[in-house]
Design a protein around this motif. Structure first.
Motif, PDB file in Angstrom:
ATOM      1  N   ASP A  98       0.797  -1.234   0.000  1.00 41.18           N
ATOM      2  CA  ASP A  98       0.000   0.000   0.000  1.00 41.18           C
ATOM      3  C   ASP A  98       0.828   1.283   0.000  1.00 41.18           C
ATOM      4  O   ASP A  98       0.306   2.354   0.320  1.00 41.18           O
ATOM      5  CB  ASP A  98      -0.985   0.032   1.179  1.00 41.18           C
ATOM      6  N   SER A  99       2.116   1.208  -0.356  1.00 41.13           N
ATOM      7  CA  SER A  99       2.949   2.413  -0.435  1.00 41.13           C
ATOM      8  C   SER A  99       3.729   2.423  -1.742  1.00 41.13           C
ATOM      9  O   SER A  99       4.172   1.375  -2.228  1.00 41.13           O
ATOM     10  CB  SER A  99       3.947   2.471   0.733  1.00 41.13           C
ATOM     11  N   LEU A 100       3.892   3.622  -2.303  1.00 39.55           N
ATOM     12  CA  LEU A 100       4.712   3.767  -3.499  1.00 39.55           C
ATOM     13  C   LEU A 100       6.167   3.499  -3.129  1.00 39.55           C
ATOM     14  O   LEU A 100       6.731   4.180  -2.273  1.00 39.55           O
ATOM     15  CB  LEU A 100       4.559   5.182  -4.067  1.00 39.55           C
ATOM     16  N   TYR A 101       6.757   2.484  -3.767  1.00 40.93           N
ATOM     17  CA  TYR A 101       8.133   2.114  -3.456  1.00 40.93           C
ATOM     18  C   TYR A 101       9.083   2.880  -4.374  1.00 40.93           C
ATOM     19  O   TYR A 101       8.991   2.788  -5.594  1.00 40.93           O
ATOM     20  CB  TYR A 101       8.344   0.605  -3.627  1.00 40.93           C
ATOM     21  N   ARG A 102      10.002   3.639  -3.777  1.00 47.15           N
ATOM     22  CA  ARG A 102      10.893   4.505  -4.538  1.00 47.15           C
ATOM     23  C   ARG A 102      12.304   3.955  -4.684  1.00 47.15           C
ATOM     24  O   ARG A 102      12.999   4.280  -5.648  1.00 47.15           O
ATOM     25  CB  ARG A 102      10.950   5.886  -3.881  1.00 47.15           C
ATOM     26  N   GLY A 103      12.768   3.128  -3.742  1.00 48.21           N
ATOM     27  CA  GLY A 103      14.153   2.693  -3.772  1.00 48.21           C
ATOM     28  C   GLY A 103      15.069   3.753  -3.194  1.00 48.21           C
ATOM     29  O   GLY A 103      14.661   4.868  -2.872  1.00 48.21           O
ATOM     30  N   LEU A 104      16.337   3.417  -3.080  1.00 46.27           N
ATOM     31  CA  LEU A 104      17.313   4.275  -2.417  1.00 46.27           C
ATOM     32  C   LEU A 104      17.440   5.636  -3.085  1.00 46.27           C
ATOM     33  O   LEU A 104      17.560   6.667  -2.425  1.00 46.27           O
ATOM     34  CB  LEU A 104      18.686   3.578  -2.392  1.00 46.27           C
ATOM     35  N   ASP A 105      17.418   5.677  -4.422  1.00 46.30           N
ATOM     36  CA  ASP A 105      17.616   6.920  -5.160  1.00 46.30           C
ATOM     37  C   ASP A 105      16.382   7.320  -5.967  1.00 46.30           C
ATOM     38  O   ASP A 105      16.492   8.014  -6.985  1.00 46.30           O
ATOM     39  CB  ASP A 105      18.818   6.786  -6.103  1.00 46.30           C
ATOM     40  N   ASN A 106      15.206   6.899  -5.519  1.00 44.21           N
ATOM     41  CA  ASN A 106      13.958   7.181  -6.232  1.00 44.21           C
ATOM     42  C   ASN A 106      13.983   6.603  -7.645  1.00 44.21           C
ATOM     43  O   ASN A 106      13.313   7.093  -8.548  1.00 44.21           O
ATOM     44  CB  ASN A 106      13.681   8.689  -6.326  1.00 44.21           C
ATOM     45  N   ALA A 107      14.763   5.540  -7.852  1.00 41.69           N
ATOM     46  CA  ALA A 107      14.938   4.988  -9.196  1.00 41.69           C
ATOM     47  C   ALA A 107      14.319   3.604  -9.346  1.00 41.69           C
ATOM     48  O   ALA A 107      14.512   2.945 -10.375  1.00 41.69           O
ATOM     49  CB  ALA A 107      16.425   4.926  -9.546  1.00 41.69           C
ATOM     50  N   ALA A 108      13.570   3.155  -8.343  1.00 37.83           N
ATOM     51  CA  ALA A 108      12.949   1.830  -8.434  1.00 37.83           C
ATOM     52  C   ALA A 108      11.830   1.840  -9.472  1.00 37.83           C
ATOM     53  O   ALA A 108      11.230   2.869  -9.761  1.00 37.83           O
ATOM     54  CB  ALA A 108      12.379   1.423  -7.076  1.00 37.83           C
ATOM     55  N   GLY A 109      11.566   0.666 -10.039  1.00 35.28           N
ATOM     56  CA  GLY A 109      10.432   0.496 -10.940  1.00 35.28           C
ATOM     57  C   GLY A 109      10.785   0.548 -12.414  1.00 35.28           C
ATOM     58  O   GLY A 109       9.903   0.446 -13.263  1.00 35.28           O
ATOM     59  N   GLU A 110      12.063   0.696 -12.768  1.00 37.03           N
ATOM     60  CA  GLU A 110      12.439   0.863 -14.169  1.00 37.03           C
ATOM     61  C   GLU A 110      12.394  -0.464 -14.927  1.00 37.03           C
ATOM     62  O   GLU A 110      13.410  -0.990 -15.396  1.00 37.03           O
ATOM     63  CB  GLU A 110      13.837   1.495 -14.264  1.00 37.03           C
ATOM     64  N   ILE A 111      11.200  -0.979 -15.108  1.00 38.90           N
ATOM     65  CA  ILE A 111      11.045  -2.264 -15.796  1.00 38.90           C
ATOM     66  C   ILE A 111      11.487  -2.187 -17.249  1.00 38.90           C
ATOM     67  O   ILE A 111      11.924  -3.176 -17.825  1.00 38.90           O
ATOM     68  CB  ILE A 111       9.591  -2.775 -15.696  1.00 38.90           C
ATOM     69  N   GLY A 112      11.400  -1.017 -17.859  1.00 42.07           N
ATOM     70  CA  GLY A 112      11.818  -0.879 -19.251  1.00 42.07           C
ATOM     71  C   GLY A 112      13.290  -1.143 -19.458  1.00 42.07           C
ATOM     72  O   GLY A 112      13.727  -1.379 -20.588  1.00 42.07           O
ATOM     73  N   HIS A 113      14.065  -1.139 -18.365  1.00 41.07           N
ATOM     74  CA  HIS A 113      15.504  -1.313 -18.490  1.00 41.07           C
ATOM     75  C   HIS A 113      15.980  -2.616 -17.856  1.00 41.07           C
ATOM     76  O   HIS A 113      17.147  -2.757 -17.486  1.00 41.07           O
ATOM     77  CB  HIS A 113      16.213  -0.071 -17.960  1.00 41.07           C
ATOM     78  N   ILE A 114      15.048  -3.571 -17.787  1.00 41.69           N
ATOM     79  CA  ILE A 114      15.421  -4.952 -17.471  1.00 41.69           C
ATOM     80  C   ILE A 114      15.992  -5.579 -18.746  1.00 41.69           C
ATOM     81  O   ILE A 114      15.334  -5.553 -19.794  1.00 41.69           O
ATOM     82  CB  ILE A 114      14.207  -5.758 -16.979  1.00 41.69           C
ATOM     83  N   PRO A 115      17.223  -6.109 -18.703  1.00 44.79           N
ATOM     84  CA  PRO A 115      17.782  -6.723 -19.911  1.00 44.79           C
ATOM     85  C   PRO A 115      17.131  -8.076 -20.196  1.00 44.79           C
ATOM     86  O   PRO A 115      16.930  -8.888 -19.290  1.00 44.79           O
ATOM     87  CB  PRO A 115      19.268  -6.882 -19.571  1.00 44.79           C
ATOM     88  N   LEU A 116      16.807  -8.312 -21.480  1.00 44.27           N
ATOM     89  CA  LEU A 116      16.203  -9.584 -21.869  1.00 44.27           C
ATOM     90  C   LEU A 116      17.230 -10.554 -22.431  1.00 44.27           C
ATOM     91  O   LEU A 116      16.971 -11.758 -22.506  1.00 44.27           O
ATOM     92  CB  LEU A 116      15.101  -9.351 -22.916  1.00 44.27           C
ATOM     93  N   ASN A 117      18.385 -10.032 -22.867  1.00 48.18           N
ATOM     94  CA  ASN A 117      19.441 -10.871 -23.442  1.00 48.18           C
ATOM     95  C   ASN A 117      20.795 -10.307 -23.040  1.00 48.18           C
ATOM     96  O   ASN A 117      20.894  -9.189 -22.554  1.00 48.18           O
ATOM     97  CB  ASN A 117      19.349 -10.878 -24.981  1.00 48.18           C
ATOM     98  N   GLU A 118      21.844 -11.110 -23.283  1.00 46.30           N
ATOM     99  CA  GLU A 118      23.195 -10.600 -23.054  1.00 46.30           C
ATOM    100  C   GLU A 118      23.572  -9.566 -24.105  1.00 46.30           C
ATOM    101  O   GLU A 118      24.257  -8.586 -23.817  1.00 46.30           O
ATOM    102  CB  GLU A 118      24.198 -11.754 -23.076  1.00 46.30           C
ATOM    103  N   GLN A 119      23.146  -9.783 -25.347  1.00 49.40           N
ATOM    104  CA  GLN A 119      23.409  -8.856 -26.437  1.00 49.40           C
ATOM    105  C   GLN A 119      22.088  -8.520 -27.108  1.00 49.40           C
ATOM    106  O   GLN A 119      21.154  -9.315 -27.097  1.00 49.40           O
ATOM    107  CB  GLN A 119      24.366  -9.474 -27.459  1.00 49.40           C
ATOM    108  N   GLY A 120      22.006  -7.333 -27.700  1.00 49.32           N
ATOM    109  CA  GLY A 120      20.778  -6.931 -28.371  1.00 49.32           C
ATOM    110  C   GLY A 120      20.832  -5.472 -28.755  1.00 49.32           C
ATOM    111  O   GLY A 120      21.878  -4.826 -28.669  1.00 49.32           O
TER     112      GLY A 120
END
Length: 313
Positions: free
Chosen positions: A152-174
């Motif tokens: 029930d709380s917005l999770y921000r992480g240490l530097d307010n940078a949590a949640g960046e799902i767009g920058h989860i790597p899907l491969n080693e190269q791409g």
């Protein structure tokens, strides 16, 4: 005069949206410009200032009637100091104290945050995430952003940078991503990338809306196109589901307009790739607030920060 109006700004890689919100956070007036029409950082800042001032002049309201300005930006920011670290899809932004600059130029209190976090806040308070305790909200547009509600709380992480799902790597190269890395989810399913792919497949003038319509009409090539996009998204989400055991995933942004052909592929991939206990629990939902989510979230941000100031006074 009682202060109750808020100016909300949603800055994306494609558009700069500005709106007047009333006391109930309803949009009463708005303007929209192409972000690409501002070809450098200073011109874009000038555009934000002009958007604020023009809205105030158009409505003939005194500045004393405004609580402040809330701004969502497509990248990592220090929400408490008001500093934009950088914007992956808009060049020239590095460690810019946007809060200070805008307060000096507008005379209004200014509060900034990551745009996906504001979309998350809006959907949690008034949209599809309402009533869920553990949620990932995800925006599919020029970039791919995310925000997390944990217990029930917005999770921000240490530097307010949590949640960046767009920058989860899907491969080693791409493919190279706007963040400077490569093979990130965004580099496969960001708006510009999939438009280029669609135009290679369907012709140089096709829009994503037209590809969606073709898919709804059971065009095999169009269905395969959205199915592949959904699998990439679902693959990234499967890891998040396993890690966090979420109640719900809420997906918004322009690309989500593809509808069930995209959502069906995402759900099927999560069902096949996430662990059975977590996959059975999580619901995948379309965002409810549409293009207004970032603006409404900016309104909640202003309210939250002013309440915090009063409690600390």
């Amino acid at each position: 005069m009682v202060k109750h109006f808020i100016i909300a700004i949603d800055l994306g890689g494609t558009n700069l949206k500005c709106a007047l919100l009333d006391a109930a956070l309803k949009v009463k007036a708005r303007s929209c410009f192409s972000t690409k029409s501002f070809d450098n950082k200073q011109k874009l800042i000038d555009g934000i200032v002009d958007s604020i001032n023009n809205l105030i002049l158009k409505l003939n309201l005194p500045k004393s009637s405004f609580l402040g300005v809330g701004i969502g930006l497509p990248g990592p920011v220090d929400t408490f100091r008001g500093v934009v670290h950088f914007l992956p899809n808009i060049r020239g932004w590095r460690e810019v104290n946007l809060k200070k600059v805008l307060e000096q130029r507008t005379g209004l209190a200014v509060f900034i945050d990551n745009d996906a976090k504001l979309m998350t806040l809006a959907e949690y308070m008034a949209g599809s995430a309402k009533g869920y305790k553990n949620v990932l909200c995800m925006t599919l547009g020029t970039g791919v952003g995310g925000g997390l509600i944990i217990n029930d709380s917005l999770y921000r992480g240490l530097d307010n940078a949590a949640g960046e799902i767009g920058h989860i790597p899907l491969n080693e190269q791409g493919p190279v991503c706007g963040c400077g890395s490569h093979a990130c989810l965004e580099s496969y399913v960001g708006n510009a990338r999939i438009i280029r792919k669609a135009r290679r497949l369907f012709g140089s003038r096709v829009t994503l809306e037209e590809v969606s319509d073709l898919a709804l009409a059971n065009n095999k090539k169009a269905r395969a196109f959205w199915d592949e996009i959904g699998r990439k998204i679902g693959l990234a989400l499967s890891g998040i589901v396993n890690l966090l055991n979420l109640d719900a995933i809420v997906i918004g942004g322009g690309v989500s307009g593809a509808g069930e052909v995209l959502f069906g592929s995402i759900k099927q991939t999560i069902g096949g790739r996430a662990m059975s206990v977590q996959a059975k629990r999580v619901k995948v939902l379309k965002a409810k607030l549409g293009n207004e989510a970032g603006l409404i979230g900016a309104g909640y941000l202003v309210r939250e920060r002013l309440l915090r100031r009063r409690s600390q006074a």
